[in-house]
Design a protein around this motif. Structure first.
Motif, PDB file in Angstrom:
ATOM      1  N   PRO A 152       0.659  56.654  61.013  1.00 23.39           N
ATOM      2  CA  PRO A 152       1.109  55.633  61.986  1.00 23.39           C
ATOM      3  C   PRO A 152       1.172  54.234  61.402  1.00 23.39           C
ATOM      4  O   PRO A 152       2.106  53.472  61.711  1.00 23.39           O
ATOM      5  N   GLU A 153       0.206  53.880  60.552  1.00 20.48           N
ATOM      6  CA  GLU A 153       0.211  52.519  59.999  1.00 20.48           C
ATOM      7  C   GLU A 153       1.415  52.279  59.095  1.00 20.48           C
ATOM      8  O   GLU A 153       1.940  51.157  59.015  1.00 20.48           O
ATOM      9  N   LEU A 154       1.903  53.332  58.396  1.00 22.38           N
ATOM     10  CA  LEU A 154       3.096  53.182  57.577  1.00 22.38           C
ATOM     11  C   LEU A 154       4.331  53.053  58.461  1.00 22.38           C
ATOM     12  O   LEU A 154       5.209  52.223  58.194  1.00 22.38           O
ATOM     13  N   VAL A 155       4.398  53.852  59.520  1.00 26.98           N
ATOM     14  CA  VAL A 155       5.528  53.753  60.451  1.00 26.98           C
ATOM     15  C   VAL A 155       5.598  52.353  61.047  1.00 26.98           C
ATOM     16  O   VAL A 155       6.667  51.728  61.110  1.00 26.98           O
ATOM     17  N   ASP A 156       4.458  51.812  61.483  1.00 27.13           N
ATOM     18  CA  ASP A 156       4.433  50.465  62.063  1.00 27.13           C
ATOM     19  C   ASP A 156       4.866  49.424  61.042  1.00 27.13           C
ATOM     20  O   ASP A 156       5.594  48.475  61.366  1.00 27.13           O
ATOM     21  N   HIS A 157       4.413  49.592  59.784  1.00 26.33           N
ATOM     22  CA  HIS A 157       4.763  48.615  58.761  1.00 26.33           C
ATOM     23  C   HIS A 157       6.262  48.646  58.462  1.00 26.33           C
ATOM     24  O   HIS A 157       6.887  47.586  58.290  1.00 26.33           O
ATOM     25  N   LEU A 158       6.855  49.837  58.394  1.00 30.73           N
ATOM     26  CA  LEU A 158       8.295  49.932  58.146  1.00 30.73           C
ATOM     27  C   LEU A 158       9.096  49.339  59.294  1.00 30.73           C
ATOM     28  O   LEU A 158      10.137  48.697  59.079  1.00 30.73           O
ATOM     29  N   ARG A 159       8.616  49.524  60.533  1.00 28.67           N
ATOM     30  CA  ARG A 159       9.295  48.905  61.675  1.00 28.67           C
ATOM     31  C   ARG A 159       9.230  47.389  61.585  1.00 28.67           C
ATOM     32  O   ARG A 159      10.211  46.683  61.881  1.00 28.67           O
ATOM     33  N   ALA A 160       8.079  46.865  61.168  1.00 30.75           N
ATOM     34  CA  ALA A 160       7.949  45.416  61.021  1.00 30.75           C
ATOM     35  C   ALA A 160       8.882  44.899  59.925  1.00 30.75           C
ATOM     36  O   ALA A 160       9.503  43.843  60.068  1.00 30.75           O
ATOM     37  N   LEU A 161       8.988  45.663  58.820  1.00 35.39           N
ATOM     38  CA  LEU A 161       9.902  45.262  57.751  1.00 35.39           C
ATOM     39  C   LEU A 161      11.352  45.299  58.224  1.00 35.39           C
ATOM     40  O   LEU A 161      12.151  44.410  57.892  1.00 35.39           O
ATOM     41  N   THR A 162      11.691  46.313  59.023  1.00 35.20           N
ATOM     42  CA  THR A 162      13.059  46.419  59.551  1.00 35.20           C
ATOM     43  C   THR A 162      13.399  45.196  60.392  1.00 35.20           C
ATOM     44  O   THR A 162      14.485  44.606  60.259  1.00 35.20           O
ATOM     45  N   ALA A 163      12.473  44.794  61.253  1.00 33.95           N
ATOM     46  CA  ALA A 163      12.701  43.619  62.100  1.00 33.95           C
ATOM     47  C   ALA A 163      12.806  42.358  61.254  1.00 33.95           C
ATOM     48  O   ALA A 163      13.646  41.475  61.518  1.00 33.95           O
ATOM     49  N   ARG A 164      11.955  42.259  60.234  1.00 27.83           N
ATOM     50  CA  ARG A 164      11.974  41.068  59.375  1.00 27.83           C
ATOM     51  C   ARG A 164      13.296  40.953  58.633  1.00 27.83           C
ATOM     52  O   ARG A 164      13.894  39.871  58.545  1.00 27.83           O
ATOM     53  N   TYR A 165      13.782  42.060  58.080  1.00 27.04           N
ATOM     54  CA  TYR A 165      15.045  42.030  57.348  1.00 27.04           C
ATOM     55  C   TYR A 165      16.219  41.756  58.298  1.00 27.04           C
ATOM     56  O   TYR A 165      17.197  41.097  57.930  1.00 27.04           O
ATOM     57  N   ALA A 166      16.130  42.256  59.528  1.00 31.26           N
ATOM     58  CA  ALA A 166      17.185  41.989  60.513  1.00 31.26           C
ATOM     59  C   ALA A 166      17.245  40.484  60.836  1.00 31.26           C
ATOM     60  O   ALA A 166      18.321  39.900  60.919  1.00 31.26           O
ATOM     61  N   ARG A 167      16.069  39.862  60.966  1.00 31.20           N
ATOM     62  CA  ARG A 167      16.045  38.422  61.239  1.00 31.20           C
ATOM     63  C   ARG A 167      16.572  37.642  60.038  1.00 31.20           C
ATOM     64  O   ARG A 167      17.241  36.612  60.176  1.00 31.20           O
ATOM     65  N   ALA A 168      16.297  38.170  58.824  1.00 30.85           N
ATOM     66  CA  ALA A 168      16.734  37.466  57.629  1.00 30.85           C
ATOM     67  C   ALA A 168      18.241  37.427  57.506  1.00 30.85           C
ATOM     68  O   ALA A 168      18.795  36.499  56.901  1.00 30.85           O
ATOM     69  N   THR A 169      18.917  38.411  58.066  1.00 29.80           N
ATOM     70  CA  THR A 169      20.387  38.468  57.956  1.00 29.80           C
ATOM     71  C   THR A 169      21.086  38.040  59.260  1.00 29.80           C
ATOM     72  O   THR A 169      22.311  38.079  59.328  1.00 29.80           O
ATOM     73  N   ALA A 170      20.317  37.646  60.276  1.00 29.84           N
ATOM     74  CA  ALA A 170      20.923  37.290  61.579  1.00 29.84           C
ATOM     75  C   ALA A 170      21.855  36.104  61.434  1.00 29.84           C
ATOM     76  O   ALA A 170      22.964  36.077  62.002  1.00 29.84           O
ATOM     77  N   THR A 171      21.456  35.052  60.708  1.00 29.02           N
ATOM     78  CA  THR A 171      22.283  33.863  60.561  1.00 29.02           C
ATOM     79  C   THR A 171      23.582  34.191  59.859  1.00 29.02           C
ATOM     80  O   THR A 171      24.664  33.728  60.261  1.00 29.02           O
ATOM     81  N   ALA A 172      23.515  35.030  58.827  1.00 21.91           N
ATOM     82  CA  ALA A 172      24.723  35.401  58.121  1.00 21.91           C
ATOM     83  C   ALA A 172      25.658  36.183  59.022  1.00 21.91           C
ATOM     84  O   ALA A 172      26.877  36.030  58.979  1.00 21.91           O
ATOM     85  N   ALA A 173      25.085  37.039  59.881  1.00 20.21           N
ATOM     86  CA  ALA A 173      25.911  37.839  60.785  1.00 20.21           C
ATOM     87  C   ALA A 173      26.621  36.941  61.798  1.00 20.21           C
ATOM     88  O   ALA A 173      27.796  37.137  62.127  1.00 20.21           O
ATOM     89  N   GLN A 174      25.892  35.928  62.309  1.00 18.11           N
ATOM     90  CA  GLN A 174      26.517  35.014  63.278  1.00 18.11           C
ATOM     91  C   GLN A 174      27.618  34.208  62.625  1.00 18.11           C
ATOM     92  O   GLN A 174      28.677  33.950  63.212  1.00 18.11           O
ATOM     93  N   GLY A 175      27.400  33.774  61.366  1.00 21.63           N
ATOM     94  CA  GLY A 175      28.408  32.970  60.674  1.00 21.63           C
ATOM     95  C   GLY A 175      29.667  33.755  60.422  1.00 21.63           C
ATOM     96  O   GLY A 175      30.775  33.224  60.521  1.00 21.63           O
ATOM     97  N   SER A 176      29.524  35.041  60.125  1.00 15.22           N
ATOM     98  CA  SER A 176      30.719  35.849  59.841  1.00 15.22           C
ATOM     99  C   SER A 176      31.484  36.163  61.106  1.00 15.22           C
ATOM    100  O   SER A 176      32.657  36.461  61.080  1.00 15.22           O
ATOM    101  N   GLY A 177      30.738  36.117  62.262  1.00 18.39           N
ATOM    102  CA  GLY A 177      31.412  36.395  63.521  1.00 18.39           C
ATOM    103  C   GLY A 177      32.219  35.213  64.000  1.00 18.39           C
ATOM    104  O   GLY A 177      33.170  35.334  64.751  1.00 18.39           O
TER     105      GLY A 177
END
Length: 324
Positions: free
Chosen positions: A299-324
């Motif tokens: 479970p702790e690995l699953v939670d950590h990967l979910r946190a990484l997924t959210a972090r990477y999504a936030r890291a690319t959010a600005t780029a996604a908005q700019g391309s839109g």
């Protein structure tokens, strides 16, 4: 024609270079008669070099192993290579002192031009020091274990466990492996009917060795990989079995044996049994595969990967908005 002393050194160099030499070829190389070659061979024997003569029409010579270690004749490159090798061996647990003594003796007699080359390599190279010094290993024990591996003879030895308990073990030795600052013996444990790894610094061999045994198929991946998996996994705090969407051979080529074991499922998927001291390190191992995978635990690995997924999504959010 070479002077006698120089000719003897040249003859010795030739005899050390290959196993058998016909007398006529030696005579041609040295520019002398075969009779002179015979006299020079006799002089080498008087100096302690075990040179054998072969019978037959060609009549040849070979330098064989003797009861004592005679002086060796090395060319420049060989002398430098041996000196470097001895210095490197000084970092191997169990042979440090012997390697240091051998290196000192060799460097003392090196010509100045070669001593400068060896000195430069020593002065301007830096090995990565170990995290902590390794346990002392008796070279005599290493020799006994290596001979038993070579001769395929069963070993009986007293073994001290990590908890301080001791007992007698019976094993069929396969290989010695140097890992980090420790030596390990990979052997088939007769009582447990399976492969085992034993730390050499905890082994006290009993002599004589036992009966000979037939060879076995080695552990998967070979002795070094077996030790790497065992040593690494013993220290893992977090473990996982991950389904990877790629053939087993592809995944195996992308990981160090210390990272985990790959188990084939079918031609397109495999399971990676892996682990690490932290879930973050475990996630890094999986990310470096650069392959699709599925994780169901822990479970702790699953939670950590979910946190990484959210972090990477936030890291690319600005780029996604700019391309839109």
């Amino acid at each position: 024609m070479l002077e006698t002393s120089a000719r003897l050194l040249r003859l010795l160099s030739l005899l050390q270079a290959r196993r058998d030499w016909p007398g006529v070829i030696l005579a041609e190389r040295l520019g002398v008669s075969e009779r002179t070659v015979r006299r020079d061979v006799d002089r080498l024997r008087e100096l302690g070099y075990p040179v054998e003569s072969s019978r037959g029409t060609d009549g040849g010579y070979r330098l064989v192993a003797g009861a004592a270690m005679p002086p060796l004749l090395l060319d420049d490159e060989e002398a430098v290579a041996v000196a470097i090798g001895l210095r490197a061996a000084a970092g191997v647990a169990g042979v440090e002192e012997a390697a240091e003594r051998g290196a000192a003796k060799l460097e003392q007699v090196l010509p100045s031009r070669l001593r400068r080359r060896v000195g430069a390599l020593q002065a301007y190279t830096e090995p990565v020091p170990p995290d902590r010094p390794g346990p002392a290993v008796d070279p005599a024990v290493l020799s006994v274990l290596a001979a038993a591996c070579r001769d395929r003879e069963r070993l009986r030895f007293d073994y001290r466990g990590h908890d301080g308990s001791s007992g007698v073990r019976v094993a069929e030795p396969y290989r010695l492996v140097s890992w980090g600052r420790r030596w390990y013996l990979v052997a088939w444990d007769v009582d447990r009917d399976d492969w085992r790894t034993f730390r050499v610094d905890r082994i006290a061999p009993r002599t004589p060795t036992g009966p000979r045994f037939p060879p076995r198929d080695p552990p998967e991946g070979g002795a070094a990989a077996y030790v790497a998996r065992g040593v690494s996994s013993a220290a893992w705090r977090h473990r996982a079995r991950v389904l990877v969407h790629a053939p087993a051979e592809v995944v195996a080529a992308r990981i160090n044996p210390a990272v985990g074991v790959v188990e084939d499922v079918d031609g397109h998927t495999c399971v990676l049994a892996t682990g690490a001291d932290t879930v973050n390190s475990l996630a890094v191992h999986l990310g470096l595969l650069d392959l699709d995978f599925e994780v169901t635990g822990p479970p702790e690995l699953v939670d950590h990967l979910r946190a990484l997924t959210a972090r990477y999504a936030r890291a690319t959010a600005t780029a996604a908005q700019g391309s839109g």
